[in-house]
Write an enzyme that holds these catalytic residues in place. Structure first.
Site: not given
Ligand code: AMP
Length: 175
Positions: A58, A95
């Site tokens: 995205r 996550e």
């Molecule tokens: P993080 O590395 O934990 O900051 O996760 C961010 C990445 O995971 C981004 O590329 C987001 O698109 C995706 N992502 C993580 N959690 C979500 C969520 N609750 N909804 C949509 N995309 C998420």
């Protein structure tokens, strides 16, 4: 327009307990898409950005539009094995799960000023891996911008603690 109103939430996707924040509804709305792109780049306009780095997938859509508007180049940061030329990789925790992010070795040149773009910051693991990749190529991170912040997961604060200027447009509590 309140951008939060055009982001769709899908409970328990892709795993139980995750509230997936789906921006396809925002992207499909012409006014919302333009507003999001304008707000993402606004803090960085005039800061001489050479390259926008977008995180798969995205971050490509948003980052491409931001790069065009800033008259900057675009560099894709992709999941493992997707880039065709020589790459550098950094592993990171999601996550949900573990993954690796890659950049072409010639994607960012030493001294170039880079703006990082993604749709959402949660724990910040992905963004910190992206920043690591750019720093390893001796690029300079001017800042990082995300449409959505999940502040309870602390990612934006982790980036700020690492000295990176962070801009987010919409915050959602919880996961
Ligand atoms: P993080 O590395 O934990 O900051 O996760 C961010 C990445 O995971 C981004 O590329 C987001 O698109 C995706 N992502 C993580 N959690 C979500 C969520 N609750 N909804 C949509 N995309 C998420």
């Amino acid at each position: 327009m309140n951008l939060a109103d055009v982001i769709r939430t899908i409970p328990d996707y892709p795993q139980p307990g995750i509230m997936f924040r789906d921006i396809t509804t925002l992207l499909a709305d012409a006014r919302a898409f333009r507003q999001a792109v304008d707000e993402l780049l606004q803090p960085f306009a005039g800061l001489k950005i050479d390259k926008v780095a977008g995180i798969e997938a995205r971050g490509f859509i948003l980052g491409g539009a931001v790069a065009h508007q800033l008259s900057a180049g675009f560099v894709p940061l992709r999941k493992k094995g997707k880039l065709p030329h020589k790459t550098r990789a950094v592993e990171y925790a999601l996550e949900y799960g573990v993954d690796a992010l890659e950049i072409h070795l010639d994607g960012v040149h030493p001294g170039e000023r880079v703006l990082l773009i993604d749709d959402l910051i949660a724990t910040g693991g992905t963004a910190l891996a992206a920043i690591d990749l750019i720093h390893q190529g001796e690029g300079m991170i001017v800042g990082a911008a995300f449409v959505i912040d999940l502040p309870d997961l602390g990612g934006a604060d982790r980036l700020r603690a690492a000295g990176v200027g962070v801009s987010t447009l919409v915050g959602f509590g919880g996961h």
